[in-house]
Every structure is written in C-alpha cells, then in structure tokens.
Design a protein around this motif. Structure first.
Motif, PDB file in Angstrom:
ATOM      1  N   TYR A 225       0.813  -1.217   0.000  1.00  0.00           N
ATOM      2  CA  TYR A 225       0.000   0.000   0.000  1.00  0.00           C
ATOM      3  C   TYR A 225       0.844   1.264   0.000  1.00  0.00           C
ATOM      4  CZ  TYR A 225       0.488   0.939   5.088  1.00  0.00           C
ATOM      5  OH  TYR A 225       0.959   1.232   6.354  1.00  0.00           O
ATOM      6  N   LYS A 226       2.156   1.116   0.169  1.00  0.00           N
ATOM      7  CA  LYS A 226       3.054   2.264   0.041  1.00  0.00           C
ATOM      8  C   LYS A 226       3.512   2.451  -1.404  1.00  0.00           C
ATOM      9  CE  LYS A 226       2.896   3.063   4.442  1.00  0.00           C
ATOM     10  NZ  LYS A 226       4.013   3.224   5.367  1.00  0.00           N
ATOM     11  N   PHE A 227       3.266   1.450  -2.276  1.00  0.00           N
ATOM     12  CA  PHE A 227       3.635   1.608  -3.692  1.00  0.00           C
ATOM     13  C   PHE A 227       2.470   1.238  -4.600  1.00  0.00           C
ATOM     14  CE2 PHE A 227       5.767  -2.277  -2.073  1.00  0.00           C
ATOM     15  CZ  PHE A 227       5.162  -3.267  -2.824  1.00  0.00           C
ATOM     16  N   LEU A 228       1.318   1.876  -4.321  1.00  0.00           N
ATOM     17  CA  LEU A 228       0.146   1.870  -5.199  1.00  0.00           C
ATOM     18  C   LEU A 228      -0.737   0.640  -5.057  1.00  0.00           C
ATOM     19  CD1 LEU A 228       1.835   3.147  -8.515  1.00  0.00           C
ATOM     20  CD2 LEU A 228       1.164   4.468  -6.483  1.00  0.00           C
ATOM     21  N   GLY A 229      -0.425  -0.248  -4.112  1.00  0.00           N
ATOM     22  CA  GLY A 229      -1.198  -1.463  -3.949  1.00  0.00           C
ATOM     23  C   GLY A 229      -2.117  -1.436  -2.747  1.00  0.00           C
ATOM     24  N   PRO A 230      -2.698  -2.586  -2.403  1.00  0.00           N
ATOM     25  CA  PRO A 230      -3.609  -2.682  -1.262  1.00  0.00           C
ATOM     26  C   PRO A 230      -2.859  -2.883   0.054  1.00  0.00           C
ATOM     27  CG  PRO A 230      -3.516  -4.769  -2.400  1.00  0.00           C
ATOM     28  CD  PRO A 230      -2.650  -3.820  -3.189  1.00  0.00           C
ATOM     29  N   HIS A 231      -3.595  -2.834   1.159  1.00  0.00           N
ATOM     30  CA  HIS A 231      -3.000  -2.959   2.485  1.00  0.00           C
ATOM     31  C   HIS A 231      -2.622  -4.408   2.767  1.00  0.00           C
ATOM     32  CE1 HIS A 231      -4.724   1.020   2.791  1.00  0.00           C
ATOM     33  NE2 HIS A 231      -3.953   1.230   3.829  1.00  0.00           N
ATOM     34  N   LEU A 232      -1.317  -4.611   2.888  1.00  0.00           N
ATOM     35  CA  LEU A 232      -0.763  -5.957   2.989  1.00  0.00           C
ATOM     36  C   LEU A 232       0.686  -5.810   3.451  1.00  0.00           C
ATOM     37  CD1 LEU A 232      -1.693  -8.910   2.087  1.00  0.00           C
ATOM     38  CD2 LEU A 232      -0.411  -8.498  -0.004  1.00  0.00           C
ATOM     39  N   GLY A 233       1.259  -6.871   3.990  1.00  0.00           N
ATOM     40  CA  GLY A 233       2.679  -6.881   4.328  1.00  0.00           C
ATOM     41  C   GLY A 233       3.387  -7.988   3.577  1.00  0.00           C
ATOM     42  N   VAL A 234       4.658  -7.766   3.265  1.00  0.00           N
ATOM     43  CA  VAL A 234       5.462  -8.751   2.536  1.00  0.00           C
ATOM     44  C   VAL A 234       6.806  -8.906   3.236  1.00  0.00           C
ATOM     45  CG1 VAL A 234       6.532  -9.371   0.335  1.00  0.00           C
ATOM     46  CG2 VAL A 234       4.370  -8.103   0.354  1.00  0.00           C
ATOM     47  N   LEU A 235       7.210 -10.143   3.429  1.00  0.00           N
ATOM     48  CA  LEU A 235       8.516 -10.474   3.991  1.00  0.00           C
ATOM     49  C   LEU A 235       9.252 -11.351   3.006  1.00  0.00           C
ATOM     50  CD1 LEU A 235      10.593 -10.986   6.438  1.00  0.00           C
ATOM     51  CD2 LEU A 235       9.153 -12.970   6.951  1.00  0.00           C
ATOM     52  N   THR A 236      10.542 -11.087   2.829  1.00  0.00           N
ATOM     53  CA  THR A 236      11.375 -12.003   2.066  1.00  0.00           C
ATOM     54  C   THR A 236      12.711 -12.132   2.776  1.00  0.00           C
ATOM     55  OG1 THR A 236      12.156 -12.601  -0.159  1.00  0.00           O
ATOM     56  CG2 THR A 236      12.436 -10.297   0.511  1.00  0.00           C
ATOM     57  N   GLY A 237      13.503 -13.076   2.325  1.00  0.00           N
ATOM     58  CA  GLY A 237      14.799 -13.295   2.950  1.00  0.00           C
ATOM     59  C   GLY A 237      15.575 -14.349   2.191  1.00  0.00           C
ATOM     60  N   THR A 238      16.748 -14.652   2.688  1.00  0.00           N
ATOM     61  CA  THR A 238      17.545 -15.683   2.034  1.00  0.00           C
ATOM     62  C   THR A 238      16.908 -17.045   2.282  1.00  0.00           C
ATOM     63  OG1 THR A 238      18.971 -16.035   3.973  1.00  0.00           O
ATOM     64  CG2 THR A 238      19.640 -14.321   2.391  1.00  0.00           C
ATOM     65  N   ARG A 239      17.017 -17.901   1.301  1.00  0.00           N
ATOM     66  CA  ARG A 239      16.395 -19.227   1.409  1.00  0.00           C
ATOM     67  C   ARG A 239      16.955 -19.989   2.614  1.00  0.00           C
ATOM     68  NH1 ARG A 239      16.775 -20.482  -3.300  1.00  0.00           N
ATOM     69  NH2 ARG A 239      14.597 -20.413  -3.989  1.00  0.00           N
ATOM     70  N   GLU A 240      18.271 -19.922   2.801  1.00  0.00           N
ATOM     71  CA  GLU A 240      18.902 -20.657   3.902  1.00  0.00           C
ATOM     72  C   GLU A 240      18.337 -20.237   5.253  1.00  0.00           C
ATOM     73  OE1 GLU A 240      23.401 -21.525   5.703  1.00  0.00           O
ATOM     74  OE2 GLU A 240      23.094 -19.963   4.197  1.00  0.00           O
ATOM     75  N   LEU A 241      18.197 -18.919   5.453  1.00  0.00           N
ATOM     76  CA  LEU A 241      17.700 -18.450   6.743  1.00  0.00           C
ATOM     77  C   LEU A 241      16.240 -18.818   6.941  1.00  0.00           C
ATOM     78  CD1 LEU A 241      18.045 -16.925   9.360  1.00  0.00           C
ATOM     79  CD2 LEU A 241      17.531 -14.804   8.139  1.00  0.00           C
ATOM     80  N   LEU A 242      15.401 -18.589   5.937  1.00  0.00           N
ATOM     81  CA  LEU A 242      13.982 -18.887   6.092  1.00  0.00           C
ATOM     82  C   LEU A 242      13.740 -20.365   6.392  1.00  0.00           C
ATOM     83  CD1 LEU A 242      12.297 -16.699   3.313  1.00  0.00           C
ATOM     84  CD2 LEU A 242      12.561 -16.204   5.749  1.00  0.00           C
ATOM     85  N   HIS A 243      14.522 -21.224   5.777  1.00  0.00           N
ATOM     86  CA  HIS A 243      14.355 -22.659   6.030  1.00  0.00           C
ATOM     87  C   HIS A 243      14.838 -23.044   7.426  1.00  0.00           C
ATOM     88  CE1 HIS A 243      12.933 -24.580   2.238  1.00  0.00           C
ATOM     89  NE2 HIS A 243      13.328 -23.427   1.725  1.00  0.00           N
ATOM     90  N   PRO A 267      -5.293 -13.421   1.951  1.00  0.00           N
ATOM     91  CA  PRO A 267      -6.303 -12.546   1.345  1.00  0.00           C
ATOM     92  C   PRO A 267      -6.090 -12.498  -0.170  1.00  0.00           C
ATOM     93  CG  PRO A 267      -4.556 -11.216   2.291  1.00  0.00           C
ATOM     94  CD  PRO A 267      -4.212 -12.649   2.604  1.00  0.00           C
ATOM     95  N   TYR A 268      -6.707 -13.422  -0.882  1.00  0.00           N
ATOM     96  CA  TYR A 268      -6.432 -13.591  -2.309  1.00  0.00           C
ATOM     97  C   TYR A 268      -6.658 -12.313  -3.107  1.00  0.00           C
ATOM     98  CZ  TYR A 268      -6.780 -18.478  -0.850  1.00  0.00           C
ATOM     99  OH  TYR A 268      -6.618 -19.673  -0.198  1.00  0.00           O
ATOM    100  N   GLU A 269      -7.711 -11.585  -2.789  1.00  0.00           N
ATOM    101  CA  GLU A 269      -8.007 -10.367  -3.542  1.00  0.00           C
ATOM    102  C   GLU A 269      -6.906  -9.326  -3.366  1.00  0.00           C
ATOM    103  OE1 GLU A 269      -9.943  -9.862   0.496  1.00  0.00           O
ATOM    104  OE2 GLU A 269      -9.558 -11.481  -0.935  1.00  0.00           O
ATOM    105  N   LEU A 270      -6.306  -9.259  -2.167  1.00  0.00           N
ATOM    106  CA  LEU A 270      -5.223  -8.303  -1.939  1.00  0.00           C
ATOM    107  C   LEU A 270      -3.941  -8.743  -2.648  1.00  0.00           C
ATOM    108  CD1 LEU A 270      -5.765  -7.401   1.825  1.00  0.00           C
ATOM    109  CD2 LEU A 270      -6.798  -6.413  -0.229  1.00  0.00           C
ATOM    110  N   LEU A 271      -3.748 -10.033  -2.747  1.00  0.00           N
ATOM    111  CA  LEU A 271      -2.588 -10.532  -3.501  1.00  0.00           C
ATOM    112  C   LEU A 271      -2.744 -10.200  -4.975  1.00  0.00           C
ATOM    113  CD1 LEU A 271      -1.826 -14.029  -1.938  1.00  0.00           C
ATOM    114  CD2 LEU A 271      -1.140 -11.764  -1.179  1.00  0.00           C
ATOM    115  N   ALA A 272      -3.955 -10.342  -5.501  1.00  0.00           N
ATOM    116  CA  ALA A 272      -4.200  -9.984  -6.905  1.00  0.00           C
ATOM    117  C   ALA A 272      -3.936  -8.499  -7.116  1.00  0.00           C
ATOM    118  CB  ALA A 272      -5.636 -10.328  -7.291  1.00  0.00           C
ATOM    119  N   GLY A 273      -4.369  -7.674  -6.166  1.00  0.00           N
ATOM    120  CA  GLY A 273      -4.111  -6.240  -6.264  1.00  0.00           C
ATOM    121  C   GLY A 273      -2.634  -5.909  -6.175  1.00  0.00           C
ATOM    122  N   SER A 274      -1.888  -6.647  -5.367  1.00  0.00           N
ATOM    123  CA  SER A 274      -0.447  -6.411  -5.250  1.00  0.00           C
ATOM    124  C   SER A 274       0.275  -6.741  -6.547  1.00  0.00           C
ATOM    125  CB  SER A 274       0.121  -7.240  -4.095  1.00  0.00           C
ATOM    126  OG  SER A 274      -0.453  -6.842  -2.865  1.00  0.00           O
TER     127      SER A 274
END
Length: 403
Positions: A225-243, A267-274
């Motif tokens: 929602y800070k870059f034109l999308g819906p209200h949602l949060g996203v986390l990413t990271g290195t594969r090794e750490l997340l596993h 929230p599928y609709e928010l993912l589509a909006g993202s």
C-alpha cells in the motif's frame, strides 16, 4: 513529462489519469503514509472477488483461481524485491510480520546475546526486536544518527557491534526524514561481526528498486500500500535463513517455506491487487524485457522525476522565513519534514488541508527519531512524493504555505 539520464520518460499526466482518487482535486503529499490506488489495481481486486474463489487447490476452478493468484503474487513481489518467489511471505502488515519474525528468531537468543536497533527507524523495526530480546534476556543496543545531517553511517553501527551481536535491524530509508543509509556497507559490517541484518524497506521500496542480495539483507519487509497497492505486508529473505526458522503455527498447516510463516488463509483479492500494482509500476515507462528489467527502468525514471520535484519543494521551503527542514541526508527519498517557527505542525497541516493540500503532521511512528530531533510527539509536517505528483501540486503546496 519527466526523463531520467537514460532518456526514459515518465508521462505524469497519463499516470494521474489512472487514479480515481485524484479526481477529488486535492494536491496529495501523503504518500509515505499510503499511496492512492490506480484503477488497474482496483479492477484486479474486484476481478479476484467476482470469479470463483475458494481455498487453494487443484480440484475445482475456485481452488485453481486461488492457487494462481498466490503463485502470481509471489512471482510479482520477487521481481520487485530481487528475491525468489518461494521466499516471499505474505502477512496482514509489515508490523505483524516483523513481530512474528522477531519472536521466531529470539528462540535461539538468550542472556549475553545482543540485538542492535536504530534511532532512525519506524517503531515497527524497533519495538518488536526490543520486546523479543527482553523476553529471552538478551541485551538491546542503540545505533544513533547524526541530528545535524540526518545521516546514519557505518560508524554509528560499528560503535555498537560486538562478538555477541546476533541481529541488526536498520531501515533502508527513514519514513520521517527520508535518510537512506549505505545498506551494502552496513551489511558488510554486520556480517563481518557474525550477525544477521534485517532491513525495513517499507519506505524505500516506494522510490527505489530493491535488490535483496545487493542490499545485503538476510530478511526484508515492505508494504504494497506504500507503492500503489492494497493494504498488505510482505517479507522475504535468504532461502537458507527462512528454512532454518520455525515459527509457531497450527499443527495441520503446511511446514513448507514460505507457507510456514503465513497464518491462516491468505487474502487472495489483496494478492491480486499487489500483483497489479507491481505490473503498473513496471509499465511506468515504455519498453520491453522481463518484468524485473522493466521495473529497473521505471524506478530510474521515477527517481529522476521525484528528485526534480523534491528539489523544487526544498528550494521553495528554503526561501520561506521561519521554516526549518530536517531532511538533510546526502541520499534520501523525496520525503521532506519541516516545521514553521511559531506554529504547531498540526496547525500548519490543517491550514494546508483547508487550501486543498494534504500534507500531514506528526511523528509517523518514528517515535525515537522524532524525539532525537527534539520534535517530540508533535513531529513536523511531512511532504512526500509519489509517481502521480506533478509540478502543479508543488506550486499549490508552496503557494498554500505563504501567509
């Protein structure tokens, strides 16, 4: 029209025509708190909700639709963040994701371990780490920033690193004053000390192309929602750490990454909006290539456009008597915080609103930074730019500030 140094052009009027909310006629400088939404994103959300939809699976059309939406959103956000699709986690907000991440990582901490947080940061990248550390008896150390320049440099981080440091949490861009620390340099220091680096890219991802590996982040969060999308949060990271991480979860829920970090039905609709928001950003300038390549071109043009308008804002403010600008770092987002002598920030913001200019006032959850700057809870007036900001908006802002 605005062009970057490579000649890529941002057609601002064409961009503005895609935003129904702009028809209200207000000059909007409130983007750091959440941007307006283009029609394409609205249509994607509506499309998800008006087609058959159910829990993810392969048996029915509804289940397949849900599966496709999730897979598409992971690919889109991976392209945006320079990450891998199977390392993209979705949550209710960046704040929620950081709280969950901090509690999970703290399972391996204890007395004698240290966690570093920064006074520059939004509280969502401070309090979750403090609370998680306190719960297990770990020590919290503070990286300060220079109040004169607004800079958080490597020296400020190095001063509080030790062989006991387990994690450093730093923002890639201050949501209050726009400062962009040298994240690759910070990452080198942190990793040399044997610690992990968590990066808050919520404000940064609105203005610059993100690359997880280039930043040196082990984990990173942003908010569509800070870059034109819906209200949602996203986390990413290195594969090794997340596993290697094992969050609390329901017994029947998947233990695969990234699903193990996602609590409940997405929230599928928010993912589509993202996904639609990422595609909209990728189409800001004409050209072919992969979505990642188009995003890189678009952000280069966007940075040129926003830098030019930011310079106009700051030049106008500098010419006004009694105005103090706190956004001073050498590299920063188009986010300008200022105060006016003799006027409370809230009163200035109110006067602007009465003149059709939305520029909110406050500390904007950057509680530590606002107090370190001596601004307290009142904070300052924040002017933030977006892809749809135009010269006429800047004219209206500066005119509205005149007595």
């Amino acid at each position: 029209m605005s062009s970057d140094t490579t000649g890529h052009t941002l057609d601002v009027q064409a961009i503005r025509s895609c935003f129904p909310a702009l028809k209200a006629g207000t000059a909007r400088f409130d983007a750091p708190g959440g941007t307006q939404t283009p029609q394409q994103v609205v249509d994607a959300i509506a499309g998800a909700l008006t087609r058959p939809l159910a829990n993810r699976g392969t048996l029915t059309e509804a289940a397949r639709n849900a599966e496709a939406i999730v897979a598409g959103a992971r690919l889109a956000l991976a392209d945006l963040l320079g990450s891998d699709a199977d390392c993209v986690v979705f949550g209710r907000s960046a704040t929620q994701l950081v709280h969950d991440l901090a509690r999970t990582m703290a399972k391996s901490w204890g007395p004698g371990d240290e966690v570093v947080v920064s006074r520059l940061d939004h509280d969502s990248n401070i309090r979750p780490w403090i609370q998680a550390a306190e719960a297990v008896g770990a020590t919290v150390r503070w990286a300060e920033f220079d109040t004169t320049t607004g800079e958080l440099d490597t020296g400020h981080i190095e001063d509080v690193l030790s062989p006991r440091t387990r994690l450093v949490a730093v923002t890639a861009a201050s949501n209050l004053i726009g400062t962009c620390p040298d994240m690759p340099a910070v990452a080198r220091l942190v990793h040399r000390a044997g610690a992990l680096l968590h990066v808050d890219a919520v404000h940064y991802a609105s203005h610059f192309a993100v690359d997880l590996a280039a930043l040196g982040a082990d984990t990173l969060v942003c908010s569509p929602y800070k870059f034109l999308g819906p209200h949602l949060g996203v986390l990413t990271g290195t594969r090794e750490l997340l596993h290697s991480l094992h969050p609390d979860k329901l017994l029947p829920s998947s233990d695969a990454v990234p699903e193990r970090f996602e609590l409940g039905t997405l929230p599928y609709e928010l993912l589509a909006g993202s996904t639609a928001a990422v595609d909209f950003l990728a189409g800001l300038v004409p050209g072919s290539g992969s979505r990642r390549e188009r995003l890189l071109r678009a952000f280069a043009a966007l940075a040129s456009h926003e830098d030019r308008l930011r310079a106009r804002v700051e030049e106008g403010l500098a010419a006004m008597e009694g105005v103090t600008v706190y956004s001073r770092a050498a590299r920063r987002t188009p986010t300008t915080l200022f105060t006016v002598a003799g006027s409370e920030p809230g009163d200035v913001s109110r006067r602007l609103a009465e003149r059709g200019v939305d520029a909110p006032a406050g500390s904007f959850y950057a509680w530590e930074a606002s107090h370190r700057l001596g601004l307290g809870e009142a904070g300052g007036v924040r002017v933030g730019l977006a892809p749809y900001t135009c010269d006429e908006d800047v004219d209206r802002l500066l005119d509205a500030l005149l007595p």
